[in-house]
Design a protein around this motif. Structure first.
Motif, PDB file in Angstrom:
ATOM      1  N   THR A 127       4.154  -6.846  -0.399  1.00 52.48           N
ATOM      2  CA  THR A 127       2.937  -6.093  -0.699  1.00 52.48           C
ATOM      3  C   THR A 127       2.336  -6.625  -1.989  1.00 52.48           C
ATOM      4  N   ASP A 131      -3.360  -4.429  -2.014  1.00 51.64           N
ATOM      5  CA  ASP A 131      -3.166  -4.257  -0.576  1.00 51.64           C
ATOM      6  C   ASP A 131      -3.346  -2.783  -0.219  1.00 51.64           C
ATOM      7  N   ASP A 163      -6.237  -3.235   7.088  1.00 55.27           N
ATOM      8  CA  ASP A 163      -5.535  -2.038   6.627  1.00 55.27           C
ATOM      9  C   ASP A 163      -6.487  -0.846   6.511  1.00 55.27           C
TER      10      ASP A 163
END
Length: 544
Positions: A127, A131, A163
């Motif tokens: 990560t 993010d 995302d």
């Protein structure tokens, strides 16, 4: 019209309203609601290629469902994060707090990502800073939150190539899964769970993305079918070019790697994978299998990547939409078998439209072009320095707004509102800036009726946004992408809003103007739950 006629018309309208409510009450609730969000799909594309659609993809909506042909976002900064935050909350950024994909923290000057949360991590993946890992920046509840509060047995699943395209529709109580461009898998985050369920692990072990390695994106139709779009390899595509057939990744690579998996996003293949994962979610979570309604949000990201890279007017964009249409047809047929054709409701919309490429517009004699954010900030700072004898009074640009340097303004003993008014004037003195409003004006609503003021106020949140919000003239854009979006102009705000579900939707074209904020309260009424608390839309009449 006399008083008796008016009373008769009012009575008829009331009877029709009661009839619609009675029809909805008689119909069972949908066992599954499926929301398709085609990232970056302008309404005009749906109509432009209608004769080339498959019989039962988008045409299922257009021929057998309800098509709201005048559906709009009524906000000013039309980007993926803000759009996805609106869809299932029924609210614009002035309530959701998601003013863009990213913005500047006014106190620290640091970048904030709309779904960034340093306290959470991707499951099984590294990560990075910024993010997207949780919905904590979303300040309001979503439809899925209301659904699960009404019955905790309900499933709320969101999947996307991005995302933010999964996390924001999932809300706080759903579960989001997103495409991992490093290895072609799908993952959730520690905000939702500690480990993936078995069906996700099984899907990822199958390495479905690898089947596209050394596979070309082939055009779906003969060359003559693309005469209504711009040919491949336009000079403004840049050194990468762009033409079909197209190989994905590096042809010299012996096995798939991050470059290959990332390249799938600007193609039909990442959308195919997203729909495959959605199929696995339907089976793995038993979506639509009982009388408790479930919600599945599928954000198909490929069209946005394609349009940014080659523009919505390109042959690649036309073919991508047609490929996606065939993928939807296949997905519908699978849902018909697994859930039951009369047991689910499908809705399709977009998070924003798309501006035409400026160079293509210039070739047609239309005034268009690009604006440098760096040069704009420098010009405003220069004007402010001349007036106030203080440098760097603008600290940055954030979500289509200037952020003023509060520390410098205070240290110089300057009046904040006076600096803001001067900054607005300096902005409007620059070429191709159409309107600008200060924090004080946006807070007070004092410019109601001024150009784009209402849309800009919808996009502005006092805790998150900058200090002087602005809008460019039509066909002028920031950035080096081939094409982009992010304005209140029609090409960015006019999107499809399509409904299908024989038990709940009366087929036909609906010509009235509607807002995308109407989506969430309409779904809430069909599910017989309260609309999300911050919703500002109205339920649409769909009943058969």
């Amino acid at each position: 019209m006399n008083r008796i006629a008016l009373l008769r018309r009012a009575a008829l309208a009331l009877c029709l309203a009661f009839a619609c409510i009675a029809a909805l009450a008689a119909a069972p609730r949908p066992r599954l609601v499926v929301l398709f969000v085609v990232d970056g799909l302008p309404q005009w594309q749906v109509q432009a290629y209608r004769d080339q659609l498959a019989p039962d993809g988008l045409a299922r909506f257009l021929d057998h469902g309800a098509s709201f042909e005048q559906a709009y976002f009524d906000d000013a900064y039309t980007v993926t994060g803000a759009g996805h935050a609106t869809l299932l909350t029924g609210a614009y950024a002035h309530r959701t707090g998601v003013i863009g994909n990213e913005w500047l923290d006014r106190r620290t000057g640091q970048a904030v990502y709309c779904t960034g949360d340093a306290s959470e991590q991707y499951i099984g993946h590294a990560t990075q800073a910024l993010d997207g890992t949780s919905p904590r920046n979303l300040k309001v509840e979503s439809l899925g939150d209301v659904l699960r509060r009404s019955d905790p047995r309900a499933h709320v699943i969101a999947v996307s190539g991005k995302d933010r395209g999964a996390i924001l529709p999932a809300g706080r109580s759903g579960t989001a899964y997103m495409y991992m461009a490093d290895d072609g898998s799908f993952a959730s985050t520690t905000y939702y769970m500690r480990a993936h369920p078995a069906w996700v692990e099984a899907f990822n072990r199958a390495r479905r993305a690898d089947r596209y390695f050394h596979t070309q994106w082939q055009p779906l139709l003969p060359a003559a079918a693309y005469s209504r779009s711009l040919p491949d390899d336009q000079p403004w595509f840049g050194p990468r070019g762009g033409h079909l057939p197209m190989a994905l990744g590096n042809a010299a690579d012996e096995k798939p790697g991050a470059a290959f998996y990332g390249s799938l996003l600007a193609s039909p293949f990442a959308d195919a994978l997203t729909l495959d994962f959605a199929r696995a979610a339907v089976a793995g979570e038993h979506l639509g299998a009982d009388a408790v309604p479930d919600l599945l949000a599928i954000s198909l990201s490929g069209h946005d990547y394609v349009n940014h890279t080659w523009s919505a007017e390109s042959r690649l964009s036309q073919d991508h939409l047609l490929q996606l249409d065939r993928l939807l047809q296949s997905f519908f047929h699978d849902l018909d078998r697994s859930v039951g054709r009369d047991r689910y409701l499908a809705v399709l919309t977009a998070d924003h439209g798309f501006m035409p490429n400026p160079e293509a517009l210039q070739a047609r004699g239309i005034a268009a072009g690009r604006i440098s954010g760096h040069q704009l900030r420098a010009a405003v700072n220069e004007a402010l320095e001349q007036e106030f004898h203080a440098p760097r009074l603008v600290s940055g640009l954030s979500a289509s707004a200037l952020v003023l340097n509060r520390a410098e303004i205070a240290a110089r003993g300057l009046a904040f509102d006076r600096v803001a008014v001067a900054a607005r004037a300096a902005l409007l003195a620059q070429p191709h800036l159409l309107a600008a409003y200060t924090r004080a004006e946006l807070l007070a609503g004092s410019r109601a009726g001024a150009p784009f003021f209402a849309a800009m106020r919808n996009s502005w949140h006092p805790e998150v946004s900058g200090d002087v919000q602005f809008v460019t003239e039509p066909y002028w854009m920031f950035g080096a992408a081939v094409a982009t979006h992010g304005s209140p102009h029609e090409y960015d705000t006019h999107v499809p809003l399509l409904w299908w579900g024989p038990a709940w939707v009366r087929p036909g074209v609906r010509p009235e103007r509607v807002a995308i904020t109407d989506l969430a309260p309409t779904l809430a009424r069909l599910l017989r739950i309260a609309p999300p608390a911050a919703s500002e839309g109205r339920p649409l009449e769909l009943a058969p």
